[in-house]
Design an enzyme around this catalytic site. Structure first.
Site, short mmCIF file in Angstrom:
data_model
loop_
_atom_site.label_atom_id
_atom_site.label_comp_id
_atom_site.label_asym_id
_atom_site.label_seq_id
_atom_site.Cartn_x
_atom_site.Cartn_y
_atom_site.Cartn_z
N TYR A 34 -37.88 -2.88 21.54
CA TYR A 34 -36.44 -2.82 21.23
C TYR A 34 -35.61 -3.37 22.40
O TYR A 34 -34.66 -4.14 22.21
CB TYR A 34 -36.10 -1.37 20.93
CG TYR A 34 -34.68 -1.11 20.49
CD1 TYR A 34 -34.20 -1.62 19.28
CD2 TYR A 34 -33.82 -0.34 21.28
CE1 TYR A 34 -32.89 -1.35 18.87
CE2 TYR A 34 -32.53 -0.07 20.87
CZ TYR A 34 -32.06 -0.58 19.67
OH TYR A 34 -30.78 -0.32 19.27
N LYS A 93 -33.20 -6.55 22.19
CA LYS A 93 -31.75 -6.39 22.39
C LYS A 93 -31.24 -7.23 23.57
O LYS A 93 -30.09 -7.68 23.55
CB LYS A 93 -31.41 -4.90 22.58
CG LYS A 93 -31.52 -4.09 21.28
CD LYS A 93 -30.78 -4.74 20.14
CE LYS A 93 -30.27 -3.79 19.10
NZ LYS A 93 -29.63 -4.48 17.96
N1 LIG Z 1 -26.71 4.16 16.80
C1 LIG Z 1 -26.73 3.84 18.09
O1 LIG Z 1 -26.43 4.66 18.98
C2 LIG Z 1 -27.11 2.47 18.50
C3 LIG Z 1 -27.27 2.22 19.87
C4 LIG Z 1 -27.55 0.93 20.28
C5 LIG Z 1 -27.66 -0.07 19.34
N2 LIG Z 1 -27.53 0.20 18.00
C6 LIG Z 1 -27.65 -0.91 17.07
O2 LIG Z 1 -26.67 -0.83 16.06
C7 LIG Z 1 -27.17 -1.41 14.85
C8 LIG Z 1 -26.97 -0.46 13.69
O3 LIG Z 1 -27.78 0.67 13.87
P1 LIG Z 1 -27.47 2.11 13.23
O4 LIG Z 1 -27.56 3.07 14.36
O5 LIG Z 1 -26.25 2.06 12.40
O6 LIG Z 1 -28.78 2.33 12.34
P2 LIG Z 1 -28.98 2.70 10.77
O7 LIG Z 1 -30.44 2.95 10.59
O8 LIG Z 1 -28.02 3.78 10.36
O9 LIG Z 1 -28.55 1.36 10.04
C9 LIG Z 1 -29.31 0.20 10.13
C10 LIG Z 1 -29.38 -0.40 8.75
O10 LIG Z 1 -30.10 -1.64 8.84
C11 LIG Z 1 -30.86 -1.78 7.67
N3 LIG Z 1 -31.97 -2.71 7.94
C12 LIG Z 1 -33.05 -2.50 8.75
N4 LIG Z 1 -33.84 -3.58 8.73
C13 LIG Z 1 -33.26 -4.49 7.91
C14 LIG Z 1 -33.59 -5.81 7.50
N5 LIG Z 1 -34.74 -6.39 7.92
N6 LIG Z 1 -32.75 -6.48 6.66
C15 LIG Z 1 -31.61 -5.89 6.21
N7 LIG Z 1 -31.25 -4.62 6.56
C16 LIG Z 1 -32.06 -3.94 7.40
C17 LIG Z 1 -31.35 -0.37 7.36
O11 LIG Z 1 -31.74 -0.23 5.98
C18 LIG Z 1 -30.14 0.48 7.75
O12 LIG Z 1 -29.32 0.77 6.63
C19 LIG Z 1 -28.63 -1.77 15.15
O13 LIG Z 1 -28.73 -3.14 15.50
C20 LIG Z 1 -28.96 -0.92 16.34
O14 LIG Z 1 -30.02 -1.46 17.11
C21 LIG Z 1 -27.26 1.45 17.58
#
Ligand SMILES: NC(=O)c1ccc[n+]([C@@H]2O[C@H](COP(=O)([O-])OP(=O)(O)OC[C@H]3O[C@@H](n4cnc5c(N)ncnc54)[C@H](O)[C@@H]3O)[C@@H](O)[C@H]2O)c1
Length: 302
Positions: A162, A166
């Site tokens: 990851y 990233k």
């Molecule tokens: N939540 C956090 O604190 C956090 C921190 C750092 C980075 N992020 C980043 O933010 C973004 C959103 O994450 P989140 O926390 O909302 O997670 P989440 O799991 O709630 O949402 C991610 C969504 O992406 C969809 N998904 C996964 N693989 C996919 C694919 N191959 N094609 C289409 N859709 C796909 C999933 O079905 C899910 O609905 C991600 O890129 C994550 O790495 C989140």
């Protein structure tokens, strides 16, 4: 702020992507809600979650269309962008947000865990960007907003796949910003902190891991959406190649990788000379090896 624009948000069926899609629609954008649905492990793909967000946007008087392709292939990226062109005739904003976690210590990580995370985040961001960029180049306008993470920017245990993906996205974003600058297209990263399903999959075995997740539980994915919507707007036309962070009520900008100290030796370096000089010079400027949870260990909601 986004009236007349067409915005595509990947992984918008849940979490941060869903909030960005809802807010962009409220700001007047026509939205493509992409999400392949399914479980945390990627099984049982379905268009249900994407369609539910479309229903929500339409109920509030907005316009949206669902797409359930995976971002993790070039063909998928092309179909997702084509959904925007077919439904709304153009593409103005791409938010590369879809993501998964497959956490494992580096000495145990499998090839499938590595490939799954790199394919979704890094290749997925490239696939959708690659499909949208020629259209934006032609229309001489556009916005890319890519999700990075402090797991890469700062560090985290058990996330080699990851963290690599990233930080790869930061490189992709800066290169995209440079390649597209002459076409009035910007590309920026957001490093979010929010309690979502994905964060629920982080192992909480050690007290430090438990404490980090407890803090994140208080932060809503809705906090992230305003910065994404602003970066997508005409107002942010001169902001490009940057990495921002959003943590609760806090918005931050990250510094880029640059030399912070240099040493020079008139006769050139040998390992022995480095050994003599290192402790009194570069040693003082080393970046501490710490996790995101250790670095961001205060409450941003107060
Ligand atoms: N939540 C956090 O604190 C956090 C921190 C750092 C980075 N992020 C980043 O933010 C973004 C959103 O994450 P989140 O926390 O909302 O997670 P989440 O799991 O709630 O949402 C991610 C969504 O992406 C969809 N998904 C996964 N693989 C996919 C694919 N191959 N094609 C289409 N859709 C796909 C999933 O079905 C899910 O609905 C991600 O890129 C994550 O790495 C989140």
């Amino acid at each position: 702020m986004l009236k007349g624009k067409v915005a595509l948000v990947t992984g918008a069926g849940r979490g941060i992507g869903r909030e960005i899609a809802l807010l962009m629609a409220r700001c007047g954008a026509k939205v493509v809600v992409n999400d392949y649905g399914g479980s945390e492990s990627g099984a049982d793909a379905s268009s249900e979650v994407a369609e539910a967000v479309v229903t929500e946007i339409e109920a509030a008087g907005g316009q949206a269309v669902a797409n359930a392709d995976s971002v993790a292939s070039m063909a998928g990226g092309e179909r997702i962008v084509k959904t925007a062109i077919d439904a709304f005739g153009r593409i103005d904003v791409v938010v590369n947000n879809a993501g998964i976690l497959r956490d494992r210590m580096i000495f145990n990580m499998t090839e499938a865990e590595w490939d799954g995370v790199i394919d979704t985040h890094l290749k997925g961001s490239f696939a959708v960007t690659r499909a949208a960029a020629p259209r934006m180049r032609e229309q001489k306008s556009g916005r890319f907003i890519n999700m990075t993470s402090t797991s890469g920017l700062v560090g985290n245990v058990g996330q080699a796949n990851y963290a690599a993906a990233k930080l790869g996205i930061v490189g992709l974003t800066r290169a995209t910003a440079l390649d597209m600058a002459r076409y009035n297209v910007t590309a920026n990263c957001i490093s979010p902190f929010a309690w979502t399903r994905m964060i629920g999959t982080i192992p909480t075995e050690t007290p430090a891991q438990k404490a980090r997740v407890e803090k994140i539980k208080k932060m809503s994915p809705a906090h992230i959406a305003p910065l994404a919507a602003w970066l997508a707007s005409d107002d942010a036309k001169d902001v490009t190649g940057q990495v921002f962070g959003v943590r609760g009520k806090e918005i931050m900008v990250f510094g880029a990788m640059r030399p912070i100290q240099r040493i020079h030796h008139a006769d050139g370096w040998t390992p022995e000379r480095i050994s003599d000089m290192f402790a009194g010079t570069l040693q003082h400027h080393l970046v501490p090896l710490e996790t995101s949870g250790q670095y961001f260990n205060y409450d941003p909601l107060v």
